[in-house]
Design a protein around this motif. Structure first.
Motif, PDB file in Angstrom:
ATOM      1  N   GLU A  20       7.139  16.216   3.585  1.00 43.00           N
ATOM      2  CA  GLU A  20       6.507  14.896   3.201  1.00 43.00           C
ATOM      3  C   GLU A  20       6.950  14.132   2.343  1.00 43.00           C
ATOM      4  O   GLU A  20       7.053  14.823   1.317  1.00 43.00           O
ATOM      5  CB  GLU A  20       5.095  15.702   3.279  1.00 43.00           C
ATOM      6  N   LYS A  21       6.754  12.979   2.261  1.00 46.26           N
ATOM      7  CA  LYS A  21       8.004  11.500   1.536  1.00 46.26           C
ATOM      8  C   LYS A  21       6.362  10.430   1.386  1.00 46.26           C
ATOM      9  O   LYS A  21       5.000  10.461   2.049  1.00 46.26           O
ATOM     10  CB  LYS A  21       8.546  11.202   1.583  1.00 46.26           C
ATOM     11  N   LYS A  22       6.287  10.153  -0.104  1.00 45.67           N
ATOM     12  CA  LYS A  22       4.912   8.474   0.091  1.00 45.67           C
ATOM     13  C   LYS A  22       6.184   7.823   0.182  1.00 45.67           C
ATOM     14  O   LYS A  22       6.915   7.395   0.195  1.00 45.67           O
ATOM     15  CB  LYS A  22       4.922   8.760  -2.077  1.00 45.67           C
ATOM     16  N   CYS A  23       5.336   6.570   0.386  1.00 41.41           N
ATOM     17  CA  CYS A  23       6.025   5.346   1.284  1.00 41.41           C
ATOM     18  C   CYS A  23       5.475   4.384   0.495  1.00 41.41           C
ATOM     19  O   CYS A  23       3.968   4.236   0.533  1.00 41.41           O
ATOM     20  CB  CYS A  23       6.336   5.454   3.232  1.00 41.41           C
ATOM     21  N   ARG A  24       5.819   3.226   1.551  1.00 37.99           N
ATOM     22  CA  ARG A  24       4.948   1.963   0.787  1.00 37.99           C
ATOM     23  C   ARG A  24       5.273   1.305   2.260  1.00 37.99           C
ATOM     24  O   ARG A  24       5.588   1.404   2.806  1.00 37.99           O
ATOM     25  CB  ARG A  24       5.711   1.202   0.010  1.00 37.99           C
ATOM     26  N   LEU A  25       4.551   0.274   2.623  1.00 38.14           N
ATOM     27  CA  LEU A  25       3.709  -0.347   3.810  1.00 38.14           C
ATOM     28  C   LEU A  25       4.766  -1.604   3.377  1.00 38.14           C
ATOM     29  O   LEU A  25       4.115  -2.800   2.293  1.00 38.14           O
ATOM     30  CB  LEU A  25       2.261  -0.112   4.315  1.00 38.14           C
ATOM     31  N   SER A  82       3.316  -5.743   7.926  1.00 39.39           N
ATOM     32  CA  SER A  82       3.070  -4.924   8.532  1.00 39.39           C
ATOM     33  C   SER A  82       1.359  -4.513   9.363  1.00 39.39           C
ATOM     34  O   SER A  82       0.842  -5.092   9.330  1.00 39.39           O
ATOM     35  CB  SER A  82       3.714  -3.546   8.582  1.00 39.39           C
ATOM     36  N   SER A  83       1.641  -4.134  10.501  1.00 34.33           N
ATOM     37  CA  SER A  83       0.365  -3.465  11.436  1.00 34.33           C
ATOM     38  C   SER A  83       0.153  -2.254  11.395  1.00 34.33           C
ATOM     39  O   SER A  83       1.380  -1.555  11.471  1.00 34.33           O
ATOM     40  CB  SER A  83       0.705  -4.323  12.922  1.00 34.33           C
ATOM     41  N   ILE A  84      -0.843  -2.378  11.684  1.00 36.44           N
ATOM     42  CA  ILE A  84      -1.056  -0.965  12.258  1.00 36.44           C
ATOM     43  C   ILE A  84      -1.148   0.196  13.358  1.00 36.44           C
ATOM     44  O   ILE A  84      -0.087   1.607  13.251  1.00 36.44           O
ATOM     45  CB  ILE A  84      -2.450  -0.599  11.424  1.00 36.44           C
ATOM     46  N   VAL A  85      -0.653  -0.623  14.322  1.00 37.16           N
ATOM     47  CA  VAL A  85       0.138  -0.250  15.583  1.00 37.16           C
ATOM     48  C   VAL A  85       2.276  -0.278  15.233  1.00 37.16           C
ATOM     49  O   VAL A  85       2.418   0.842  16.171  1.00 37.16           O
ATOM     50  CB  VAL A  85      -0.213  -1.131  17.059  1.00 37.16           C
ATOM     51  N   ASN A  86       2.220  -0.743  14.644  1.00 35.49           N
ATOM     52  CA  ASN A  86       3.706  -0.570  14.400  1.00 35.49           C
ATOM     53  C   ASN A  86       3.825  -1.395  12.731  1.00 35.49           C
ATOM     54  O   ASN A  86       4.787  -2.074  12.616  1.00 35.49           O
ATOM     55  CB  ASN A  86       4.513  -2.504  15.595  1.00 35.49           C
ATOM     56  N   PRO A  87       4.021  -0.384  12.100  1.00 35.08           N
ATOM     57  CA  PRO A  87       4.136   0.050  10.560  1.00 35.08           C
ATOM     58  C   PRO A  87       5.556  -0.034  10.288  1.00 35.08           C
ATOM     59  O   PRO A  87       6.274   0.173  11.309  1.00 35.08           O
ATOM     60  CB  PRO A  87       3.492   0.341  10.047  1.00 35.08           C
ATOM     61  N   VAL A  88       6.060  -0.661  10.189  1.00 36.56           N
ATOM     62  CA  VAL A  88       7.434  -0.704   8.707  1.00 36.56           C
ATOM     63  C   VAL A  88       7.110  -0.245   7.442  1.00 36.56           C
ATOM     64  O   VAL A  88       6.401  -0.651   6.850  1.00 36.56           O
ATOM     65  CB  VAL A  88       8.480  -2.452   8.784  1.00 36.56           C
ATOM     66  N   VAL A  89       7.420   1.210   7.479  1.00 35.89           N
ATOM     67  CA  VAL A  89       7.103   1.274   5.453  1.00 35.89           C
ATOM     68  C   VAL A  89       9.644   1.630   5.270  1.00 35.89           C
ATOM     69  O   VAL A  89      10.021   1.918   5.844  1.00 35.89           O
ATOM     70  CB  VAL A  89       7.223   3.233   6.406  1.00 35.89           C
ATOM     71  N   GLU A  98       1.131  -0.658  -0.026  1.00 35.89           N
ATOM     72  CA  GLU A  98      -0.188   0.098  -0.128  1.00 35.89           C
ATOM     73  C   GLU A  98       0.963   0.858  -0.189  1.00 35.89           C
ATOM     74  O   GLU A  98       1.970   1.551   0.496  1.00 35.89           O
ATOM     75  CB  GLU A  98      -0.693  -0.025   1.206  1.00 35.89           C
ATOM     76  N   GLN A  99       0.450   2.546  -0.712  1.00 37.93           N
ATOM     77  CA  GLN A  99       1.375   3.794  -0.721  1.00 37.93           C
ATOM     78  C   GLN A  99       0.861   4.425   0.708  1.00 37.93           C
ATOM     79  O   GLN A  99      -0.921   4.491   0.206  1.00 37.93           O
ATOM     80  CB  GLN A  99       0.905   4.219  -2.186  1.00 37.93           C
ATOM     81  N   LEU A 100       1.142   5.137   0.687  1.00 38.11           N
ATOM     82  CA  LEU A 100       1.251   6.153   2.497  1.00 38.11           C
ATOM     83  C   LEU A 100       1.452   7.377   1.829  1.00 38.11           C
ATOM     84  O   LEU A 100       2.691   7.624   1.369  1.00 38.11           O
ATOM     85  CB  LEU A 100       1.273   4.789   3.215  1.00 38.11           C
ATOM     86  N   THR A 101       1.419   8.181   2.563  1.00 36.95           N
ATOM     87  CA  THR A 101       2.103  10.127   2.565  1.00 36.95           C
ATOM     88  C   THR A 101       1.954   9.951   4.491  1.00 36.95           C
ATOM     89  O   THR A 101       1.529   9.458   5.191  1.00 36.95           O
ATOM     90  CB  THR A 101       0.669  10.903   2.353  1.00 36.95           C
TER      91      THR A 101
END
Length: 153
Positions: A28-33, A37-44, A3-6
């Motif tokens: 501010e950067k675009k990143c990917r998950l 990864s979880s929503i509580v401890n994400p790694v991007v 997933e692409q995230l900001t």
């Protein structure tokens, strides 16, 4: 495909115990998950930041999830990328909900209230024993032990 995230790259010097944190936006950067990864401890994973930005970066905001995160670790990867391990800051993320709650606080770290029963609060940690002659009661063969509570004189 992940997933692409900001990701808002932020810096804060506010203690993590505070509800609201003052933050400075670095970029501010675009990143990917990263997969798994979880929503509580994400790694991007995102493109490498400048060295000065990487050194300042200790806080983040993911716009799509509406959550603030502490930066736990930044790992340099091949192809000019970095991997960032995050942990959700529940206080700042849900500060509006927390402030909107009406509560009765029974325990507080610094201030004692005599109106609330608190079995964990130590009122006095030492015992005082004092022997006083109160005169003769009955005959001279009997002994009495007098106990006074609550600071009696």
């Amino acid at each position: 495909m992940a997933e692409q995230l900001t990701l808002k790259v932020l810096k804060t010097s506010t203690d993590k115990k505070y509800l609201s944190k003052s933050v400075n936006e670095i970029t501010e950067k675009k990143c990917r998950l990263k997969e798994g990864s979880s929503i509580v401890n994400p790694v991007v994973i995102l493109k490498k930041l400048s060295d000065s930005h990487t050194r300042q970066f200790n806080y983040a905001y993911i716009r799509e999830w509406g959550r603030y995160y502490f930066v736990n670790d930044i790992v340099e990867m091949p192809a000019e990328q970095i991997q960032i391990s995050l942990h959700v800051d529940v206080l700042n993320t849900y500060k509006d909900n927390i402030r909107g709650i009406t509560t009765l606080i029974e325990r507080q770290e610094n201030v004692y209230s005599p109106y609330f029963v608190d079995e964990e609060m130590l009122v006095r940690t030492t015992r005082f024993r004092e022997k006083k002659n109160i005169g003769v009661i009955g005959g001279n063969t009997a002994y009495y032990y007098l106990t006074v509570n609550n600071g009696g004189v």
